[in-house]
Scaffold this motif. Sequence first.
Motif, PDB file in Angstrom:
ATOM      1  N   GLU A 251     -12.947  -7.295  -0.799  1.00 21.79           N
ATOM      2  CA  GLU A 251     -12.019  -6.680  -1.728  1.00 21.79           C
ATOM      3  C   GLU A 251     -10.683  -7.417  -1.703  1.00 21.79           C
ATOM      4  O   GLU A 251     -10.424  -8.242  -0.829  1.00 21.79           O
ATOM      5  N   ASP A 252      -9.828  -7.091  -2.645  1.00 17.82           N
ATOM      6  CA  ASP A 252      -8.512  -7.732  -2.769  1.00 17.82           C
ATOM      7  C   ASP A 252      -7.571  -7.170  -1.708  1.00 17.82           C
ATOM      8  O   ASP A 252      -6.976  -6.105  -1.887  1.00 17.82           O
ATOM      9  N   MET A 253      -7.445  -7.884  -0.584  1.00 18.55           N
ATOM     10  CA  MET A 253      -6.620  -7.412   0.522  1.00 18.55           C
ATOM     11  C   MET A 253      -5.146  -7.372   0.153  1.00 18.55           C
ATOM     12  O   MET A 253      -4.423  -6.450   0.533  1.00 18.55           O
ATOM     13  N   GLY A 254      -4.692  -8.384  -0.584  1.00 23.27           N
ATOM     14  CA  GLY A 254      -3.274  -8.473  -0.909  1.00 23.27           C
ATOM     15  C   GLY A 254      -2.764  -7.250  -1.634  1.00 23.27           C
ATOM     16  O   GLY A 254      -1.711  -6.698  -1.298  1.00 23.27           O
ATOM     17  N   SER A 255      -3.508  -6.808  -2.645  1.00 27.53           N
ATOM     18  CA  SER A 255      -3.073  -5.653  -3.419  1.00 27.53           C
ATOM     19  C   SER A 255      -3.089  -4.380  -2.578  1.00 27.53           C
ATOM     20  O   SER A 255      -2.228  -3.514  -2.722  1.00 27.53           O
ATOM     21  N   LYS A 256      -4.074  -4.270  -1.670  1.00 24.14           N
ATOM     22  CA  LYS A 256      -4.153  -3.086  -0.814  1.00 24.14           C
ATOM     23  C   LYS A 256      -2.960  -3.025   0.134  1.00 24.14           C
ATOM     24  O   LYS A 256      -2.345  -1.980   0.320  1.00 24.14           O
ATOM     25  N   ILE A 257      -2.661  -4.171   0.750  1.00 25.62           N
ATOM     26  CA  ILE A 257      -1.536  -4.207   1.673  1.00 25.62           C
ATOM     27  C   ILE A 257      -0.246  -3.843   0.951  1.00 25.62           C
ATOM     28  O   ILE A 257       0.574  -3.063   1.454  1.00 25.62           O
ATOM     29  N   LEU A 258      -0.061  -4.402  -0.231  1.00 27.81           N
ATOM     30  CA  LEU A 258       1.143  -4.119  -1.010  1.00 27.81           C
ATOM     31  C   LEU A 258       1.227  -2.640  -1.369  1.00 27.81           C
ATOM     32  O   LEU A 258       2.284  -2.011  -1.277  1.00 27.81           O
ATOM     33  N   GLU A 259       0.075  -2.073  -1.753  1.00 30.17           N
ATOM     34  CA  GLU A 259       0.040  -0.679  -2.176  1.00 30.17           C
ATOM     35  C   GLU A 259       0.285   0.266  -1.000  1.00 30.17           C
ATOM     36  O   GLU A 259       1.074   1.213  -1.088  1.00 30.17           O
ATOM     37  N   PHE A 260      -0.372   0.007   0.126  1.00 33.13           N
ATOM     38  CA  PHE A 260      -0.259   0.890   1.286  1.00 33.13           C
ATOM     39  C   PHE A 260       1.092   0.766   1.975  1.00 33.13           C
ATOM     40  O   PHE A 260       1.571   1.709   2.603  1.00 33.13           O
ATOM     41  N   SER A 261       1.707  -0.402   1.898  1.00 30.30           N
ATOM     42  CA  SER A 261       2.943  -0.649   2.641  1.00 30.30           C
ATOM     43  C   SER A 261       4.078   0.272   2.207  1.00 30.30           C
ATOM     44  O   SER A 261       5.017   0.498   2.972  1.00 30.30           O
ATOM     45  N   GLY A 262       3.993   0.810   1.007  1.00 27.51           N
ATOM     46  CA  GLY A 262       5.029   1.721   0.545  1.00 27.51           C
ATOM     47  C   GLY A 262       5.021   3.066   1.239  1.00 27.51           C
ATOM     48  O   GLY A 262       5.960   3.848   1.094  1.00 27.51           O
ATOM     49  N   TYR A 263       3.965   3.342   2.006  1.00 24.64           N
ATOM     50  CA  TYR A 263       3.839   4.641   2.653  1.00 24.64           C
ATOM     51  C   TYR A 263       4.085   4.591   4.160  1.00 24.64           C
ATOM     52  O   TYR A 263       4.047   5.628   4.826  1.00 24.64           O
ATOM     53  N   VAL A 264       4.309   3.408   4.719  1.00 21.77           N
ATOM     54  CA  VAL A 264       4.442   3.269   6.168  1.00 21.77           C
ATOM     55  C   VAL A 264       5.635   2.382   6.514  1.00 21.77           C
ATOM     56  O   VAL A 264       6.100   1.598   5.689  1.00 21.77           O
ATOM     57  N   GLU A 265       6.101   2.516   7.773  1.00 24.38           N
ATOM     58  CA  GLU A 265       7.198   1.663   8.252  1.00 24.38           C
ATOM     59  C   GLU A 265       6.671   0.417   8.950  1.00 24.38           C
ATOM     60  O   GLU A 265       7.311  -0.634   8.940  1.00 24.38           O
ATOM     61  N   LYS A 266       5.514   0.542   9.602  1.00 19.88           N
ATOM     62  CA  LYS A 266       4.912  -0.582  10.327  1.00 19.88           C
ATOM     63  C   LYS A 266       3.481  -0.742   9.858  1.00 19.88           C
ATOM     64  O   LYS A 266       2.773   0.253   9.627  1.00 19.88           O
ATOM     65  N   LEU A 267       3.014  -1.994   9.766  1.00 19.29           N
ATOM     66  CA  LEU A 267       1.683  -2.236   9.206  1.00 19.29           C
ATOM     67  C   LEU A 267       1.065  -3.465   9.841  1.00 19.29           C
ATOM     68  O   LEU A 267       1.759  -4.443  10.149  1.00 19.29           O
ATOM     69  N   LEU A 268      -0.246  -3.405  10.055  1.00 19.09           N
ATOM     70  CA  LEU A 268      -1.002  -4.586  10.479  1.00 19.09           C
ATOM     71  C   LEU A 268      -2.424  -4.507   9.958  1.00 19.09           C
ATOM     72  O   LEU A 268      -2.893  -3.456   9.533  1.00 19.09           O
ATOM     73  N   ILE A 269      -3.108  -5.635   9.995  1.00 15.19           N
ATOM     74  CA  ILE A 269      -4.504  -5.731   9.570  1.00 15.19           C
ATOM     75  C   ILE A 269      -5.381  -5.870  10.809  1.00 15.19           C
ATOM     76  O   ILE A 269      -5.128  -6.711  11.677  1.00 15.19           O
ATOM     77  N   GLU A 270      -6.397  -5.034  10.884  1.00 15.41           N
ATOM     78  CA  GLU A 270      -7.340  -5.063  12.005  1.00 15.41           C
ATOM     79  C   GLU A 270      -8.632  -5.725  11.531  1.00 15.41           C
ATOM     80  O   GLU A 270      -9.149  -5.403  10.463  1.00 15.41           O
ATOM     81  N   TYR A 271      -9.139  -6.646  12.347  1.00 12.63           N
ATOM     82  CA  TYR A 271     -10.370  -7.372  12.028  1.00 12.63           C
ATOM     83  C   TYR A 271     -11.517  -6.770  12.832  1.00 12.63           C
ATOM     84  O   TYR A 271     -11.526  -6.833  14.067  1.00 12.63           O
ATOM     85  N   ILE A 272     -12.490  -6.190  12.119  1.00 12.59           N
ATOM     86  CA  ILE A 272     -13.657  -5.588  12.765  1.00 12.59           C
ATOM     87  C   ILE A 272     -14.736  -6.659  12.790  1.00 12.59           C
ATOM     88  O   ILE A 272     -15.549  -6.787  11.875  1.00 12.59           O
TER      89      ILE A 272
END
Length: 305
Positions: A251-272
């Motif tokens: 999926e489009d990770m960039g758009s998700k990160i941009l969208e979700f970042s508005g709801y949090v103060e700290k953010l990271l991507i976890e690789y499963i």
Amino acid sequence: MTEPVMSELEFLVEILDRYPMESLKKIAKSEGIDYYRLKRLYDKYYGKYLTVSASYNVKKIGLRSFITFLSVPSDKIMEVAYRLMKNPFVSYANPAFGFKNGFSIVFHIPDKQRKLIGEMLSKYSDDYEYYEVRVYPYSGDDNFGDWYLSHDYAVLMDILKWDARTPITEIARRLGKSRPTIRYMINRLQDEGIIRRFVPLVDVNVHDRAVIGLAKDLDETILEKFKEYEITVGVLPGYGYLLEWFFSSKEDMGSKILEFSGYVEKLLIEYIDPIFKELNDNNLRDRYSRMIKEDGSGYRSILEF
């Protein structure tokens, strides 16, 4: 391995959710379905794409849940991963990159050893932050038990966590006890509230990424707005909330990160990652029995590992 037929897999999940530990013959009779059809589906999927796992109330046995973010240089990732996975108090660890580059880790720490957390984490990195995690919504209950059972119960908990449908005969053989004794032990874990329930777990590699966010305030509209995604919420007492979204790297990770970042103060991507999944699974197989002293007198020190 062939791709599963999702309608078949979903049917089996529904059946095992209702009858997590019953025999296939008993399930077929209770549901009025053909035994041989059920057995064919079971043999096709169980242990490959689906297992039933015991879900535990770790508060009952004195364990606190923490999420930790650890900075680790990229060339030290595997070295630190192997060291982490020798520690049975680690529930899982995955590579993660964002406000910390290294690992996101879930630990279960004995209530009486909380003061040792910093000393334990400093064995892996000198740059970390950690937060206690509680179930959302937070009840405010701060009553933690302690380990009060024999070591055999820890071994049993490992077996039931890995595969709750392990035959009673096999469990009895591994513990050197009779079948009635094993049934009594399982019933005791349930009656005393240590086993919450038995849960069918599906593994079809749908999600291989997660966005983890820390928020001081929770905007509950996010749960409705992103309901098409698998989102989990946890409470971080004294800080706020933990939000985790699972998705596929296709999926489009960039758009998700941009969208979700508005709801949090700290953010990271976890690789499963499959490599780390294998490490996590190996640690999971016997983590309770490695946590507990062999005489059953309580937890080993979190600094031993």
